[in-house]
Design an enzyme around this catalytic site. Structure first.
Site, PDB file in Angstrom:
ATOM      1  N   ASN A 166      28.578  -7.747   9.995  1.00 15.10           N
ATOM      2  CA  ASN A 166      27.879  -7.953  11.266  1.00 15.10           C
ATOM      3  C   ASN A 166      28.559  -9.002  12.138  1.00 15.10           C
ATOM      4  OD1 ASN A 166      25.859  -6.095  10.677  1.00 15.10           O
ATOM      5  ND2 ASN A 166      24.555  -7.628   9.707  1.00 15.10           N
ATOM      6  N   HIS A 178      12.505  -4.316  12.534  1.00 12.97           N
ATOM      7  CA  HIS A 178      12.983  -4.910  11.293  1.00 12.97           C
ATOM      8  C   HIS A 178      11.829  -5.234  10.341  1.00 12.97           C
ATOM      9  CE1 HIS A 178      14.873  -8.063   8.734  1.00 12.97           C
ATOM     10  NE2 HIS A 178      15.931  -7.295   8.879  1.00 12.97           N
ATOM     11  N   GLU A 219      12.964  -4.482  19.025  1.00  9.46           N
ATOM     12  CA  GLU A 219      14.317  -5.008  18.913  1.00  9.46           C
ATOM     13  C   GLU A 219      15.094  -4.604  20.162  1.00  9.46           C
ATOM     14  OE1 GLU A 219      16.372  -4.825  15.109  1.00  9.46           O
ATOM     15  OE2 GLU A 219      14.570  -3.941  14.223  1.00  9.46           O
ATOM     16  N   SER A 260      19.136  -2.155  14.170  1.00 14.08           N
ATOM     17  CA  SER A 260      20.228  -2.470  13.260  1.00 14.08           C
ATOM     18  C   SER A 260      20.737  -1.287  12.449  1.00 14.08           C
ATOM     19  CB  SER A 260      19.809  -3.585  12.306  1.00 14.08           C
ATOM     20  OG  SER A 260      18.695  -3.187  11.521  1.00 14.08           O
ATOM     21  N   ASP A 278      13.378  -9.021  19.848  1.00 15.11           N
ATOM     22  CA  ASP A 278      14.257  -9.542  18.805  1.00 15.11           C
ATOM     23  C   ASP A 278      15.641  -8.971  19.091  1.00 15.11           C
ATOM     24  OD1 ASP A 278      15.743 -10.100  16.571  1.00 15.11           O
ATOM     25  OD2 ASP A 278      14.453  -9.024  15.158  1.00 15.11           O
ATOM     26  N   HIS A 335      20.935  -8.139  17.131  1.00 12.41           N
ATOM     27  CA  HIS A 335      22.178  -7.365  17.159  1.00 12.41           C
ATOM     28  C   HIS A 335      22.683  -7.102  18.575  1.00 12.41           C
ATOM     29  CE1 HIS A 335      22.091  -6.465  12.812  1.00 12.41           C
ATOM     30  NE2 HIS A 335      20.784  -6.506  12.970  1.00 12.41           N
ATOM     31  N   LYS A 352      25.041 -12.929  13.248  1.00 11.39           N
ATOM     32  CA  LYS A 352      25.812 -11.729  13.595  1.00 11.39           C
ATOM     33  C   LYS A 352      26.960 -12.119  14.522  1.00 11.39           C
ATOM     34  CE  LYS A 352      21.948  -9.872  11.857  1.00 11.39           C
ATOM     35  NZ  LYS A 352      20.795 -10.676  11.381  1.00 11.39           N
TER      36      LYS A 352
END
Length: 383
Positions: A48, A134, A174, A178, A203, A206, A235
């Site tokens: 990541n 997540h 998110e 992910s 969130d 990523h 990440k």
């Protein structure tokens, strides 16, 4: 049999029987494009470290400088003696960059997400989450006092149907998912949460560093500002830790009542010192994001015609195979040809969607992408 022994042995046996058993591998240089395992070298497509900062010598030097100034650990929680000038300066750098009044630091994105939902929500509130959020968010939501609902992945109409005019609502998504590498339709989600009793939390673990002109992430790319923004440093920043960005009152509230913050030892100040440098590198070194765009084009050129290919605008490139055993076999075949890719299976992803989670970093080369494509095509031919 001992009190928990039967339960433990049964669960482990079932996990192995279903082909979902997980194992850990001891690797060297797992934060680089080439890693070593058991004396062999592999091209690493499972990291990541999207911007290639984890082993960047300028960042390593910054951490070493921080160690020389602050020592190894913080020594206490932030509310006791664990909050240093380095922590304060990191918070200031984040707020100036991302446009918030407060940034509250945490040891991990997992703890930041759980602290947010456990602390902010009350039993009279409604929590609405994207169903692919997540595990840290889903678990916190299930254990929080609020009523939790889940909307279909990236489905704004379904989300809107769950909103009413009375209760306080917290909508959580998110920015980049992910396991799928796709982006949330943040502009649309923000539009349907424009009300005094509706807050949006994103969130962006990523997305931060990868998306947006300055690397400000999914929200910068979508030109929105949610009430709550969670960013993580494990990440694209090449390090670890996380922060919740919010207004001053919410920041004070979390500082007072978020147990993950109040009762946890603060991140090492040397780490905070280095993270300030990482923030600057993310903003100023746009070539890293440009390199990712270039590599994504190569990836599509080499693999785009295959049935498992999924097109994304992020460095996360899921290659969907379907069944767990087949996915493991393909990953094993790739590994035999010097390519390190990870098989992702249920319960991390839905049944029937087992995949290789292929990730690109700015440290990869066009030649390495081509080598990946050759190995993957050969592995698929062996199924």
């Amino acid at each position: 049999m001992l009190a928990f022994e039967y339960r433990i042995e049964s669960a482990l046996a079932e996990r192995k029987k279903s082909g979902l058993n997980r194992t850990m591998n001891v690797v060297f240089s797992g934060n680089q494009s080439i890693l070593e395992n058991d004396g062999k070298r592999y091209i690493n497509f499972s990291s990541n470290d999207y911007l290639g900062l984890a082993n960047d010598q300028a960042l390593v030097h910054a951490w070493q400088q921080g160690l020389s100034v602050y020592g190894s650990g913080s020594g206490a929680s932030p509310m006791v003696t664990g909050f240093s000038a380095a922590h304060s300066n990191l918070e200031a750098a984040l707020t100036e960059w991302l446009g918030y009044e407060r940034a509250i630091l945490f040891g991990s994105g997992f703890s930041a997400n759980q602290a947010l939902l456990f602390t902010l929500l009350d039993k009279s509130d409604v929590l609405i989450q994207d169903r692919l959020n997540h595990a840290s968010l889903m678990e916190a939501g299930a254990l929080s006092p609020a009523k939790m609902k889940r909307f279909k992945h990236n489905d704004i109409k379904h989300l809107e149907s769950m909103l009413d005019g009375e209760s306080n609502h917290l909508v959580v998504t998110e920015g980049v998912f992910s396991m799928d590498g796709d982006c949330a339709p943040l502009k649309g989600i923000a539009a349907v949460t424009q009300a005094p009793n509706k807050w949006l939390a994103v969130d962006d673990a990523h997305g931060i560093g990868v998306l947006g002109e300055s690397g400000g992430g999914s929200c910068e790319l979508s030109n929105i500002k949610p009430e709550i923004l969670v960013v993580t440093f494990g990440k694209a920043f090449g390090m670890s830790g996380a922060a919740i960005l919010c207004d001053a009152s919410t920041g004070d509230f979390l500082t007072q009542f978020a147990k993950h913050h109040v009762y946890s030892t603060a991140m090492p100040p040397a780490q905070a010192y280095a993270l300030i440098h990482a923030v600057s590198m993310v903003q100023q070194q746009s070539w890293r994001r440009e390199k990712l765009t270039e590599l994504s084009q190569y990836y599509q050129e080499y693999l785009g015609e295959l049935s498992g290919f999924v097109d994304t605008q992020t460095p996360i490139k899921p290659f969907v195979i379907g069944e767990p055993e087949l996915t493991l076999n393909v990953a094993k075949s790739c590994r035999n040809n010097g390519i390190w890719v990870t098989a992702i299976r249920p319960p991390t992803v839905p049944k029937g969607t087992s995949r290789l989670r292929i990730t690109l970093t700015s440290n990869h080369s066009k030649e390495q992408i081509k080598t990946l494509s050759i190995a993957l095509k050969q592995a698929l031919g062996e199924r």
